[in-house]
Design an enzyme around this catalytic site. Structure first.
Site, PDB file in Angstrom:
ATOM      1  CD  GLU A  97      -4.895  -8.250   9.316  1.00  0.00           C
ATOM      2  OE1 GLU A  97      -4.769  -8.167  10.556  1.00  0.00           O
ATOM      3  OE2 GLU A  97      -5.056  -9.329   8.721  1.00  0.00           O
ATOM      4  CG  ASN A  98      -9.728  -3.482  10.786  1.00  0.00           C
ATOM      5  OD1 ASN A  98     -10.163  -4.623  10.732  1.00  0.00           O
ATOM      6  ND2 ASN A  98      -9.439  -2.870  11.926  1.00  0.00           N
ATOM      7  CD  GLU A 129      -7.970 -11.943  10.916  1.00  0.00           C
ATOM      8  OE1 GLU A 129      -7.422 -10.841  11.081  1.00  0.00           O
ATOM      9  OE2 GLU A 129      -7.372 -12.939  10.510  1.00  0.00           O
ATOM     10  CD  GLU A 143      -2.179 -13.050  10.730  1.00  0.00           C
ATOM     11  OE1 GLU A 143      -1.096 -12.498  11.039  1.00  0.00           O
ATOM     12  OE2 GLU A 143      -3.240 -12.404  10.619  1.00  0.00           O
ATOM     13  CD  GLU A 197      -1.723  -5.915  13.103  1.00  0.00           C
ATOM     14  OE1 GLU A 197      -2.427  -6.286  12.153  1.00  0.00           O
ATOM     15  OE2 GLU A 197      -1.374  -6.680  14.035  1.00  0.00           O
ATOM     16  CB  ALA A 232      -2.873  -4.523  16.289  1.00  0.00           C
TER      17      ALA A 232
END
Ligand code: TRP
Ligand code: ZN
Length: 893
Positions: free
Chosen positions: A275-276, A132, A331, A309, A273
């Site tokens: 969030e994959n 991202e 977000e 996340e 962090a």
């Protein structure tokens, strides 16, 4: 999306209204990585299908960034040179097959040379990715945009000793050994996702493992990977993770959707962090903690970011954004969800105060300066620059206002509709708002303006009481400065939670026929509105914007006595605090303003003593929780005062006024602080729970005032030496460094700390940050020296933020030296970092967002530093975008 060259700007500007779907879909992706530190081969097999209504033969144009193409084939047949064009940033297939086909691409990338921390890179020897917003295009050619959803199958091959652990999104399908000490793993993610959610990891990592049994009975494996020997420090993160799983089930009915959830902690990371899907990658500062190395606020941050996340799995992953203009869709909503989680796990009013203070210091400042932008921007030159307080924190406030307007039940109905209707889609803000409009039957057109108009609205409140007929009228007026994008701002829907407080401190019962009064919420939708109440047999004091119900600046005609009355008696803790805070900030600005020329505050006005007395009263009130009492004793930061002042800011004057007040409060409270400190000491073994943390915050700030009142570094030194945990140790060291910078005890403690923690990077960050935060113009020299410290590195974002970021934000007197030397220093640092890590450089640069509010001399010095940056050679797109906007270059946004 098309890109048009902008007449003023070199880099292309992306426009919301230019959105078009891609001509081709890519429903499935197979990736094979041959991991190697300097030459990693990536083979991508993309299943590609022309979309309906697209002419056959339409060229396929994929994104790249610094890519080296090794081979390209269609349906297994290598393409001839005339069939395509490959550049580092673009791959074009001139005439793709009309029917579905497979495009095979081989690229070679160099993870070790990649210090932008985007794409595939190595951190502490571990291969990891950050995609991202546009990092996937550094791995292979792709439609690197959020509305192209594909299932991914990923095969990782690597040296078995260097990389015993191989991870990617989804579930593990296969593993095995290969010749020459290599091995492989195959991962499959069945959920279609955009490329920005792709991740893979390879390295010598150790796992902390646990499991969660979901509400539907499914067992989910949980693993947190850390560098070897550190898994014990992930216990709190694991505990937070399980609570986040349970909370999202209970509050939002959201269940996890894979058999496994992995988290990997790395030490080089640009943000908090990522969030994959099924494989979150974290800045290790938001994973690792134990009582000896982490403070209470570190624990709170870990809990919050872990939850954030995880919550993205639904708000972001299952439902993603159509394009990056919609960033707040994931977000803002996810920040709202993590704030609510923290409120439920900790103290709701304290959490709200922390979140409101963060918003008013950072986001209000952003909204008041040249970097102001709507929560949903309409233009961008570099999307990385829009991961801002406005998109995140103001975005969360907009969701909170919806919840306030609808009430919890209707709000949840809208959320459920959103999660079910749009599951698996890439959406817009309109899609989201439509769900609330439908489920509640209300009209959100005025509310939508919150997403479109930049700036902080002002709400002005006037009131009148008529004793004869027991009536009370409240007049609310909203206004918003004309936006940078031009045009008069339109009135928006603003929910103002309120109460009418009687002389006994209780809310008075009253009547109204006004439909815009909905329970305890005043619905302000016009530029000016008058609310009538009757049945009040004595004069009430209106308590407005309870719970900080809207992100606005409230200006009231309340007298000082009424504000102090609310501070003491309002049933809404948030407002009690805000009343005190508001008075204090106004007083300090006034005192600073009077002293502006002399660069030193004169004697503070008499009201200072009343405010200090009120603070001491709050501190003594055993009916209030310690965390809240600690907050009441905390003075606003110099940056917060400057943000509130808004113009002609002189940081020296603010510092002097704040310093003078600090002593008034210390002297006023001292004897009572001593007794309180004894009484609230935590005697049991360390636990990071919010209540104990609140007690520690309380006793530590009491110690701070006691040491200040006595002007005694020994009190601070004792706190440092006797500390049983990092929270206390750092409180002691902070006191020494900030208030007794030249004392022998301070030098000793700093040396002791350095020697003890030299091998703990996250702890050393605190050491660097503290020294960067102490006041004084000579700090710049200290900073220069610390950049030459053997543990300092411009390559590690945490370290750069600890030293440079803290200096710029915490040491206002040093950063804003009147001679401008620190501005120039920051400019040099930014240019240097920009060569390797544009994202980090741009973030540091955005700390200059309030330069137009400075007094004239500093303003021109800062402008010169900005111009110096603007003239730098080979600026990244990120830095040139920010510097151009800071300098107000027309046509940028
Ligand atoms: N999506 C991430 C989050 O808020 C943050 C993120 C955006 C990010 N861009 C990034 C993280 C670049 C690291 C690097 O949860
Ligand atoms: Zn996020």
């Amino acid at each position: 999306m098309t890109t048009k060259p902008d007449p003023v700007q070199q880099p292309p500007v992306f426009r919301l209204e230019d959105y078009r779907p891609t001509p081709y879909a890519i429903p499935a992706v197979r990736l094979a990585f041959d991991l190697h530190p300097t030459a990693t081969r990536v083979k991508a097999e993309l299943e590609i299908a022309r979309r309906p209504n697209v002419a056959a033969g339409t060229p396929l144009v994929l994104d790249g960034n610094e890519l080296k193409l090794v081979a390209v084939a269609v349906d297994g047949v290598p393409l001839g040179h005339k069939a395509y064009h490959a550049a580092p940033d673009r791959l074009e297939i001139f005439a793709p097959p009309a029917g579905p086909f497979t495009l095979e691409i081989i690229t070679e990338i160099n993870p070790d040379k990649n210090r932008s921390l985007m794409g595939l890179y190595r951190s502490g020897g571990v291969f990891c990715t950050q995609c991202e917003a546009e990092g996937f295009r550094r791995i292979t050619y792709f439609y690197d945009r959020p509305d192209v959803l594909a299932t991914y199958t990923v095969r990782l091959t690597a040296d078995k000793t260097a990389c015993p652990v191989l991870l990617a999104n989804g579930n593990r399908q296969e593993t095995g050994d290969l010749p020459e000490g290599r091995h492989f793993a195959v991962w499959h993610d069945p959920h279609p996702k955009p490329s920005y959610l792709f991740a893979c990891v390879g390295g010598a990592l150790e796992a902390l493992s646990d499991r969660f049994i979901a509400a539907d009975g499914k067992k989910v494996e949980l693993h947190i990977y850390t560098e070897p020997g550190k898994t014990a420090r992930a216990l709190y993160a694991m505990d937070s993770l399980k609570r986040a799983f349970a909370w999202d089930e209970a509050k939002f009915g959201r269940l996890y959707d894979l058999d496994i959830f992995n988290i990997v902690a790395v030490s080089d990371f640009n943000m908090g962090a990522m969030e994959n899907k099924g494989l979150n990658i974290f800045n290790d500062k938001y994973v690792l903690a134990d009582p000896q190395t982490a403070t209470d606020s570190d624990y709170a941050d870990i809990e919050r970011v872990i939850a954030h996340e995880y919550f993205h799995n639904w708000s972001g992953n299952r439902i993603t954004c159509r394009d990056w203009f919609q960033l707040c869709l994931k977000e803002g909503l996810t920040v709202y969800r993590d704030q609510e989680f923290s409120s439920d796990e900790r103290s709701r009013p304290v959490q709200r105060l922390i979140d409101a203070a963060f918003l008013t210091t950072t986001q209000f400042a952003e909204d008041a300066g040249p970097l102001a932008h709507p929560v949903r921007p309409r233009r961008y030159a570099a999307i990385d620059n829009f991961y801002t307080a406005t998109v995140y924190e103001k975005g969360a406030e907009l969701v909170r206002m919806i919840a306030c307007l609808l009430g919890e039940q209707e709000f949840q109905a809208g959320m459920t509709l959103y999660f079910t209707r749009h599951d698996g889609q890439a959406c817009t803000i309109e899609d989201f708002i439509q769900c609330f409009a439908e489920s509640s039957g209300r009209n959100f057109s005025r509310f939508m303006l919150w997403y479109e108009q930049a700036g902080t609205p002002q709400v002005k409140a006037d009131y009148a009481y008529n004793a004869g007929c027991g009536s009370f009228t409240l007049t609310l007026e909203q206004s918003l400065a004309p936006t940078a994008a031009g045009g008069e701002a339109k009135p928006m829907t603003i929910p103002v939670r309120f109460g009418l407080v009687g002389s006994d401190g209780k809310d008075m019962a009253c009547k109204t026929a006004d439909k815009a009064v909905q329970g305890d919420v005043l619905l302000l939708t016009q530029a000016k509105q008058i609310f009538h109440f009757t049945g009040l047999d004595s004069r009430p004091v209106p308590s407005l914007l309870r719970g900080f119900s809207a992100p606005v600046r409230l200006v009231t005609s309340l007298s000082r006595q009424e504000r102090l009355f609310l501070a003491a008696y309002d049933s809404d803790l948030v407002n009690r605090y805000q009343m005190l805070r508001g008075l204090l900030i106004e007083t300090l600005i006034e005192a600073g303003g009077a002293a502006n020329k002399a660069n030193a505050a004169g004697p503070l006005p008499a009201v200072s003593f009343e405010i200090a007395a009120a603070q001491v009263q709050m501190a003594e009130n055993e009916a209030l929780e310690p965390a809240f009492r600690a907050l009441c004793l905390h003075l606003p930061s110099e940056a917060e005062i400057a943000a509130a002042q808004g113009s002609n800011v002189n940081p020296d004057a603010i510092f002097a006024a704040r310093q003078a007040f600090l002593h008034i409060l210390a002297d006023t409270g001292k004897t009572r602080f001593l007794a309180l400190r004894q009484h609230h000491n935590v005697t049991s073994a360390f636990s990071p729970n919010a209540f104990d943390a609140g007690k520690r915050a309380f006793t530590n700030i009491l110690a701070e005032y006691i040491a200040i009142a006595d002007n005694d570094p020994e009190i601070a030194a004792a706190l440092y030496t006797k500390a049983g945990n990092m929270t206390e140790k750092l409180a002691g060291l902070r006191l020494l460094t900030l208030y007794f910078p030249t004392a022998a005890a301070t030098k000793q403690a700093l040396a002791d700390f350095e020697q003890r923690f030299a091998h703990e990077a996250l702890v050393m960050d605190k050491w660097f940050a503290l020294q960067a935060s102490a006041a004084g113009t000579d700090r710049l020299e200290t900073i220069r020296q610390l950049t030459r410290h053997k543990l300092f590195s411009y390559d590690n974002p945490n370290r750069v933020r600890a030293l440079i970021g803290s200096f710029v934000t915490q040491c206002q007197t040093g950063f804003h030296r009147a001679d401008g030397a620190s501005y120039r220093f920051l400019a040099e640092v930014i240019l240097r970092i920009d060569k390797n890590n544009p994202q980090l450089a741009a973030r540091l640069l955005s700390f200059m967002r309030s330069w137009t509010q400075l007094e004239q001399e500093r303003r021109s010095k800062m402008q010169a530093a900005l111009q110096y940056i603007a003239e730098g050679r080979a600026l990244s797109r990120d830095v040139s975008d920010i510097v151009n906007r800071l300098l107000g270059k027309p046509g940028v946004l």
